[in-house]
Design a protein around this motif. Structure first.
Motif, PDB file in Angstrom:
ATOM      1  N   ARG A 145       0.836  -1.208   0.000  1.00  0.00           N
ATOM      2  CA  ARG A 145       0.000   0.000   0.000  1.00  0.00           C
ATOM      3  C   ARG A 145       0.869   1.257   0.000  1.00  0.00           C
ATOM      4  N   ARG A 146       1.996   1.232   0.716  1.00  0.00           N
ATOM      5  CA  ARG A 146       2.878   2.397   0.721  1.00  0.00           C
ATOM      6  C   ARG A 146       3.530   2.594  -0.648  1.00  0.00           C
ATOM      7  N   ILE A 147       3.876   1.482  -1.327  1.00  0.00           N
ATOM      8  CA  ILE A 147       4.403   1.600  -2.681  1.00  0.00           C
ATOM      9  C   ILE A 147       3.371   2.256  -3.596  1.00  0.00           C
ATOM     10  N   GLU A 148       2.108   1.860  -3.453  1.00  0.00           N
ATOM     11  CA  GLU A 148       1.046   2.441  -4.273  1.00  0.00           C
ATOM     12  C   GLU A 148       0.920   3.941  -4.032  1.00  0.00           C
ATOM     13  N   GLY A 149       1.013   4.352  -2.765  1.00  0.00           N
ATOM     14  CA  GLY A 149       0.936   5.776  -2.451  1.00  0.00           C
ATOM     15  C   GLY A 149       2.110   6.540  -3.018  1.00  0.00           C
ATOM     16  N   TYR A 150       3.311   5.978  -2.873  1.00  0.00           N
ATOM     17  CA  TYR A 150       4.514   6.588  -3.451  1.00  0.00           C
ATOM     18  C   TYR A 150       4.372   6.731  -4.970  1.00  0.00           C
ATOM     19  N   GLU A 151       3.962   5.657  -5.636  1.00  0.00           N
ATOM     20  CA  GLU A 151       3.872   5.684  -7.096  1.00  0.00           C
ATOM     21  C   GLU A 151       2.857   6.713  -7.572  1.00  0.00           C
ATOM     22  N   ALA A 152       1.715   6.802  -6.893  1.00  0.00           N
ATOM     23  CA  ALA A 152       0.678   7.755  -7.306  1.00  0.00           C
ATOM     24  C   ALA A 152       1.198   9.186  -7.255  1.00  0.00           C
ATOM     25  N   VAL A 153       1.914   9.522  -6.179  1.00  0.00           N
ATOM     26  CA  VAL A 153       2.429  10.886  -6.043  1.00  0.00           C
ATOM     27  C   VAL A 153       3.517  11.159  -7.082  1.00  0.00           C
ATOM     28  N   MET A 154       4.400  10.201  -7.301  1.00  0.00           N
ATOM     29  CA  MET A 154       5.463  10.397  -8.290  1.00  0.00           C
ATOM     30  C   MET A 154       4.886  10.527  -9.702  1.00  0.00           C
TER      31      MET A 154
END
Length: 356
Positions: free
Chosen positions: A218-227
């Protein structure tokens, strides 16, 4: 035949004849303690479960007798006689990780002054073992269960729905349980630190983590969305390893990252141990932190504030999470309504010397 010390001969005893060891003393029974104190066994049983129901003098006399005689309560018998065996089972995937210690402290703090005992079991992130552990605990009539970080609820939900005791959860808030839940939104816990690093002028931000469990994914998903939103996403910036999150792995991952993305200018690591490894590797290579590389960790472990430069990190109130989930469960065991049935404990970014 065997000869005695005084020279007489007689039949060999069975224990000698068959090589059996002499019987040990029989275990001390509840009735033995009751006889010594001079009260009924049920009084002893009630006093051990709920010490406040007897006078202080009698309580001290009972405890002294229990200590002197070495009486050990029979939890199986207790479970047969009452609603439960007095144990709270805690199922976790991460008993071996530093970050879980504070969660344990919170759980233990809440149950310390009760008559309940906490028992832990570790799945090591193996989702297939979660349902088996829960089923095994439920057969022992526990007072309650805490599932602290399940990977999947697919096989757990049928057991939870039929469980004879309350079950509380520490989860990512996207997961299925809707009551007796304490946790946080790990998607946001990945997105906000990434935004923070972008706001400090970093643009080639790497993500260090394996994605081995639902919270990390889930943290990877949040990181990817912002990037992606910032037009900065590059899949080569996401890197993980098969080993647990330790300092040595942080050094190794950063060395590998520099080979494929030499212009990386920040690292968002999914543990402070990984972040420390990046910091050590930077010092070995002469890379200036935070001028040339920003570093953000996760969990705010104690050492993070004392390394040089100190680590920017994401603080999770783990002890509070442990205390609150234990309090929820305790209220449910006592048939008391909880203050809240679903709690988001949130997180905060602790800005320190490893970022501009």
């Amino acid at each position: 035949m065997v000869e005695s010390r005084d020279g007489r001969r007689g039949a060999m005893s069975k224990s000698v004849e068959w090589g059996r060891k002499p019987r040990r003393d029989a275990p001390v029974k509840l009735s033995d303690v009751a006889k010594k104190v001079g009260v009924s066994p049920i009084t002893i049983s009630r006093a051990l479960r709920n010490p406040e129901i007897v006078s202080e003098d009698l309580r001290e006399e009972i405890l002294r007798a229990v200590e002197e005689m070495g009486y050990i309560p029979n939890l199986a018998a207790r479970a047969l006689a009452g609603r439960h065996n007095g144990i709270v089972a805690v199922i976790t995937p991460a008993l071996h990780q530093y970050g879980f210690t504070d969660l344990m402290v919170g759980i233990e703090d809440r149950f310390r002054d009760t008559d309940l005992t906490v028992q832990y079991s570790n799945t090591l992130h193996h989702a297939e073992g979660e349902a088996g552990l829960l089923k095994s605990f439920l057969t022992q009539k526990p007072a309650g269960v805490i599932i602290a970080g399940a990977e999947s609820y697919r096989d757990l939900l049928p057991l939870i729905d039929k469980a004879p005791c309350p079950i509380a959860h520490v989860t990512d808030l996207s997961q299925e349980p809707q009551k007796l839940v304490v946790g946080l939104d790990h998607y946001t816990a990945g997105a906000e630190p990434t935004r923070f690093l972008l706001s400090r002028g970093y643009s080639r931000i790497a993500f260090f983590g394996r994605g081995a469990d639902v919270r990390s994914r889930r943290r990877i998903e949040g990181y990817e969305a912002v990037m992606r939103q910032a037009g900065r996403f590059d899949p080569d910036l996401i890197i993980g390893g098969d080993a647990p999150s330790r300092t040595g792995l942080g050094r190794e991952l950063f060395a590998r990252l520099l080979e494929r993305v030499p212009d990386v200018d920040a690292v968002f690591a999914q543990s402070d141990e990984l972040a420390l490894g990046v910091l050590i590797e930077c010092k070995a290579r002469g890379i200036r932190v935070p001028e040339e590389l920003g570093i953000c960790g996760f969990n705010d472990l104690e050492f993070s504030a004392f390394v040089e430069p100190s680590l920017t990190t994401v603080y999770i109130p783990r002890q509070d999470i442990g205390y609150r989930v234990a309090d929820m469960l305790l209220r449910a065991i006592r048939d008391e309504p909880p203050d809240e049935d679903r709690v988001d404990c949130g997180f905060s970014i602790i800005a320190r010397g490893s970022t501009r």
